[in-house]
Design an enzyme around this catalytic site. Structure first.
Site, PDB file in Angstrom:
ATOM      1  N   GLU A  35      23.953  19.993   1.565  1.00  0.00           N
ATOM      2  CA  GLU A  35      24.922  19.029   2.119  1.00  0.00           C
ATOM      3  C   GLU A  35      24.243  18.097   3.123  1.00  0.00           C
ATOM      4  OE1 GLU A  35      27.679  18.321   0.290  1.00  0.00           O
ATOM      5  OE2 GLU A  35      27.970  20.478   0.415  1.00  0.00           O
ATOM      6  N   GLY A 124      40.853  12.661  -4.317  1.00  0.00           N
ATOM      7  CA  GLY A 124      40.583  12.534  -2.881  1.00  0.00           C
ATOM      8  C   GLY A 124      40.350  13.844  -2.163  1.00  0.00           C
ATOM      9  N   LEU A 127      36.318  16.588  -4.870  1.00  0.00           N
ATOM     10  CA  LEU A 127      35.837  17.150  -6.142  1.00  0.00           C
ATOM     11  C   LEU A 127      35.421  16.043  -7.106  1.00  0.00           C
ATOM     12  CD1 LEU A 127      38.351  20.118  -6.535  1.00  0.00           C
ATOM     13  CD2 LEU A 127      36.075  20.105  -5.517  1.00  0.00           C
ATOM     14  N   SER A 130      36.556  10.401  -8.542  1.00  0.00           N
ATOM     15  CA  SER A 130      36.054   9.028  -8.735  1.00  0.00           C
ATOM     16  C   SER A 130      34.947   9.002  -9.794  1.00  0.00           C
ATOM     17  CB  SER A 130      35.570   8.436  -7.410  1.00  0.00           C
ATOM     18  OG  SER A 130      34.561   9.222  -6.827  1.00  0.00           O
ATOM     19  N   GLU A 162      30.633   2.196  -8.532  1.00  0.00           N
ATOM     20  CA  GLU A 162      31.290   2.690  -7.310  1.00  0.00           C
ATOM     21  C   GLU A 162      30.725   2.008  -6.058  1.00  0.00           C
ATOM     22  OE1 GLU A 162      32.341   6.721  -7.429  1.00  0.00           O
ATOM     23  OE2 GLU A 162      32.857   6.844  -5.302  1.00  0.00           O
ATOM     24  N   ASP A 174      27.165  12.691  -7.519  1.00  0.00           N
ATOM     25  CA  ASP A 174      28.437  12.904  -8.207  1.00  0.00           C
ATOM     26  C   ASP A 174      28.346  12.505  -9.672  1.00  0.00           C
ATOM     27  OD1 ASP A 174      29.184  13.477  -5.663  1.00  0.00           O
ATOM     28  OD2 ASP A 174      30.644  11.845  -5.456  1.00  0.00           O
TER      29      ASP A 174
HETATM   30  P1  ADP Z   1      37.215  12.023  -4.760  1.00  0.00           P
HETATM   31  O1  ADP Z   1      36.166  11.403  -5.618  1.00  0.00           O
HETATM   32  O2  ADP Z   1      36.685  13.031  -3.837  1.00  0.00           O
HETATM   33  O3  ADP Z   1      38.379  12.548  -5.517  1.00  0.00           O
HETATM   34  P2  ADP Z   1      37.386   9.306  -3.837  1.00  0.00           P
HETATM   35  O4  ADP Z   1      38.054   8.688  -2.674  1.00  0.00           O
HETATM   36  O5  ADP Z   1      35.924   9.124  -3.997  1.00  0.00           O
HETATM   37  O6  ADP Z   1      37.777  10.853  -3.819  1.00  0.00           O
HETATM   38  O7  ADP Z   1      38.036   8.759  -5.183  1.00  0.00           O
HETATM   39  C1  ADP Z   1      39.434   8.823  -5.350  1.00  0.00           C
HETATM   40  C2  ADP Z   1      39.928   7.512  -5.921  1.00  0.00           C
HETATM   41  O8  ADP Z   1      39.487   7.377  -7.294  1.00  0.00           O
HETATM   42  C3  ADP Z   1      41.440   7.444  -6.019  1.00  0.00           C
HETATM   43  O9  ADP Z   1      41.991   6.994  -4.797  1.00  0.00           O
HETATM   44  C4  ADP Z   1      41.639   6.443  -7.137  1.00  0.00           C
HETATM   45  O10 ADP Z   1      41.451   5.136  -6.659  1.00  0.00           O
HETATM   46  C5  ADP Z   1      40.482   6.754  -8.069  1.00  0.00           C
HETATM   47  N1  ADP Z   1      40.894   7.720  -9.118  1.00  0.00           N
HETATM   48  C6  ADP Z   1      40.384   8.948  -9.340  1.00  0.00           C
HETATM   49  N2  ADP Z   1      40.994   9.544 -10.395  1.00  0.00           N
HETATM   50  C7  ADP Z   1      41.918   8.689 -10.842  1.00  0.00           C
HETATM   51  C8  ADP Z   1      42.894   8.712 -11.894  1.00  0.00           C
HETATM   52  N3  ADP Z   1      43.029   9.781 -12.697  1.00  0.00           N
HETATM   53  N4  ADP Z   1      43.676   7.628 -12.058  1.00  0.00           N
HETATM   54  C9  ADP Z   1      43.543   6.555 -11.258  1.00  0.00           C
HETATM   55  N5  ADP Z   1      42.669   6.479 -10.260  1.00  0.00           N
HETATM   56  C10 ADP Z   1      41.857   7.521 -10.035  1.00  0.00           C
HETATM   57 MG    MG Z   2      34.490  10.280  -4.933  1.00  0.00          MG
END
Ligand code: ADP
Ligand code: MG
Length: 385
Positions: A35, A124, A127, A130, A162, A174
């Site tokens: 980490e 979010g 995990l 994104s 990203e 990731d």
């Molecule tokens: P993590 O990657 O840890 O889950 P992030 O903030 O990096 O958190 O990414 C989350 C963002 O990715 C969401 O707020 C959304 O914008 C986008 N996202 C992820 N999965 C989806 C999904 N299934 N449908 C739409 N948007 C998604």
């Molecule tokens: Mg992410």
């Protein structure tokens, strides 16, 4: 068909009519150990999760893109003009437009498409939902367009989407994990060279599992604290005359610390250098098939994040302590910190009891209930059918 694939398919039929040409999936990921080592040119060891994001898609001949997600009501539509300008599409659909942008920027002809997205990856929570959405969309567009783009180039492309289109500064971990992950393995990634190696991590065969606890802790000041840690590491590397903290060998740590006059900086450096070594030690143990023996390394990683890097919060520490007290071989926060998830290495048949113990400890402390799920290392981005 899995439930999530069925939801994507139903979404496609309902929004667009007709049948999708196929379904493509990509998983979430969790980092087993390593980490805040990525931006120090060091080592990480993530694995792909059995939870997946599925894209049901079909090409169109209008040169435009329409994308629907079950997280939103209406589809988002965009054309080449919006896709070619970072910021042209915002909100969640930027992750999709970003992939179109990155492909076009690399010189590929991306077919117009209709996409419907469903996901079991918590959004979010750390995990990497994104990277999952990026990789699933990428897999769909590459195949629908018949693009000449070997999978070893996908992680970089999804990362560009990203970083440069969405505007989120993340490393390559990731995307590498969710694209290259393999069932029964963890992915050893050298963040300096980007070399990857599949490391056997067959939890199922060993009667083990990883319990993932979503702390549900609100992310407090995470962005500012992340930037501060990064800066502190960069300054320390400069003082020590190395390109990155990865270049401080474990055997030279004490000498390096003696050259830093600020106690906080010494703690930060100690975390990064010892964490790199813990990743290497974990890889050695896994190569030798000694999965249970990595437990103490996981727990030591947590102590280092708590005491030296100072990135844990009470919910996270509570989950780790409760998991260990309930018999986990090791437990640690995973992800950047100030919230997010904890993972614990447990006997498969004890996973539910450990989860219950964590939930009870949360209740005792008056915290909102955590999310828990038991996982095994799964495969990366793929076409489903
Ligand atoms: P993590 O990657 O840890 O889950 P992030 O903030 O990096 O958190 O990414 C989350 C963002 O990715 C969401 O707020 C959304 O914008 C986008 N996202 C992820 N999965 C989806 C999904 N299934 N449908 C739409 N948007 C998604
Ligand atoms: Mg992410």
């Amino acid at each position: 068909m899995s439930d999530v694939a069925a939801r994507a398919t139903a979404g496609f039929r309902q929004r667009y009519g007709g049948e999708p040409a196929g379904r493509w999936a990509a998983p979430g990921r969790v980092n087993l150990i390593g980490e805040h080592t990525d931006y120090n040119d060091g080592f990480v060891l993530p694995f792909a999760l059995p939870l997946r994001t599925v894209v049901a898609a079909a090409a169109t001949d209008d040169g435009r893109w329409s994308v629907w997600s079950e997280l939103d009501d209406e589809p988002v539509e965009f054309g080449p003009a919006e896709a070619d300008e970072p910021g042209g599409v915002d909100g969640w659909a930027a992750y999709v437009a970003g992939v179109v942008w990155a492909l076009r920027a690399a010189g590929h002809t991306v077919p117009g498409a209709r996409l419907a997205i469903a996901s079991d990856v918590p959004v979010g929570s750390g995990l990497s939902s994104s990277a999952a959405i990026e990789a699933a969309v990428l897999a769909a567009l590459v195949e629908l367009g018949g693009l000449d783009l070997p999978a070893d180039r996908w992680p970089r492309l999804a990362q560009r989407a990203e970083n440069d289109y969405v505007g989120a500064p993340t490393g390559i971990m990731d995307q590498s994990a969710v694209i290259r992950g393999r069932s029964g393995h963890a992915l050893f990634l050298d963040c300096r060279t980007e070399a990857v190696e599949q490391i056997p991590f067959d939890l199922e065969a060993a009667g083990l599992a990883v319990l993932v606890v979503d702390s549900r802790a609100p992310h407090r000041h995470a962005d500012g604290e992340y930037a501060a840690r990064r800066k502190s590491c960069e300054r320390a590397a400069e003082t020590l005359g190395v390109a990155a903290l990865r270049d401080v060998a474990t055997g030279d740590l004490d000498a390096a610390l003696a050259r830093l006059d600020d106690a906080e900086t010494r703690r930060r450096v100690r975390h990064v250098v010892t964490e790199d070594q813990r990743v290497l030690d974990t890889v050695e143990l896994l190569r030798a098939g000694r999965i249970r023996d990595i437990g103490p390394l996981l727990t030591a990683s947590h102590a280092s994040m708590r005491d030296d890097f100072e990135i844990t919060v009470p919910e996270i520490d509570t989950a780790v302590e409760a998991a260990l007290a309930a018999g986990a071989y090791g437990a640690r926060m995973t992800g950047g910190g100030f919230g997010g998830c904890v993972l614990a290495l447990v006997d498969a048949d004890a996973a539910d009891a450990v989860a219950a113990a964590v939930t009870a400890a949360y209740a005792d402390r008056g915290f909102a209930a955590p999310g828990t799920l038991t996982v095994l290392p799964a495969g990366g981005a793929t076409r489903l059918d």
